[in-house]
Scaffold this motif. Structure first.
Motif: not given
Length: 235
Positions: A82-110
């Protein structure tokens, strides 16, 4: 972006729940929404897109992945703080990674599977459920799925190969990397599949660095390479 309809009574555009997907056949992004009436519709930016509102990520200026980060943030797929930072060099967590992939590929079923280390109130609970249903993630056999653990480059490759339904035609394609011997046996097929399609080309020195943590910037760049079918970027 999201689809909006114009409400003449309120005199403003109203956002409709929108799914953004990439159509490989046409090479275009599609905005999909369910509507129950006819009026004027438009695809507009949304309130949760800081880049479109003119608030650029303050910590990506001059970064090697600035263009890709800005691109995906502007479309609402990648998000900063919310402060307007992205933290580009921080490590990506497993949850963050699949969240991005879910959005890109449109996965919605749970999935209805429960994991001991995923609280129902966690921000990523729904995203983990979507990733499990889509076959991207699996538990570790002890009832955990490690959502907060940094994801390694070979783990990221496995998830993307699953999302793309890719299988290696040349199962030795990963041998092109000088550190191929460090790639786990369960990741060699997915890494080979991505390599032979030009989606990954390694780091300087022709290394894949399978056990290294993938950064948030690398995550965006890698997925950008795949989605636009370019091979110029480095993963």
């Amino acid at each position: 972006p999201a689809i909006h309809y114009y409400d003449p009574l309120q005199g403003k555009w109203i956002e409709i729940e929108t799914q953004i997907i990439f159509d490989e056949a046409s090479g275009k992004w599609l905005a999909i929404a369910r509507v129950n009436h006819l009026t004027n519709f438009a695809v507009l930016g949304t309130s949760w897109q800081p880049y479109l509102e003119g608030i650029e990520m303050s910590d990506i200026s001059g970064h090697w992945a600035a263009a890709e980060i800005s691109k995906w943030v502007s479309m609402g797929f990648a998000k900063g703080s919310p402060e307007g930072t992205f933290r580009p060099d921080d490590a990506t967590t497993r949850a963050e990674f699949v969240t991005f992939v879910n959005r890109i590929f449109g996965f919605t079923e749970k999935s209805k599977d429960d994991f001991k280390d995923v609280e129902d109130t966690a921000w990523y609970a729904d995203e983990i459920a979507k990733a499990v249903k889509a076959g991207l993630l699996k538990g570790d056999g002890t009832g955990n799925i490690d959502p907060d653990a940094p994801i390694t480059r070979q783990e990221a490759a496995v998830i993307l190969a699953r999302a793309l339904r890719l299988e290696a035609k040349n199962k030795t394609a990963a041998d092109r990397f000088s550190d191929a011997g460090e790639i786990a046996s369960w990741a060699r097929g997915p890494v080979s599949a991505l390599a032979e399609n030009g989606y990954i080309i390694g780091r300087p020195g022709n290394v894949f660095a399978p056990l290294d943590r993938i950064t948030r910037a690398e995550t965006v760049k890698m997925i950008d390479n795949i989605m636009v079918k370019e091979t110029r970027g480095r993963f």
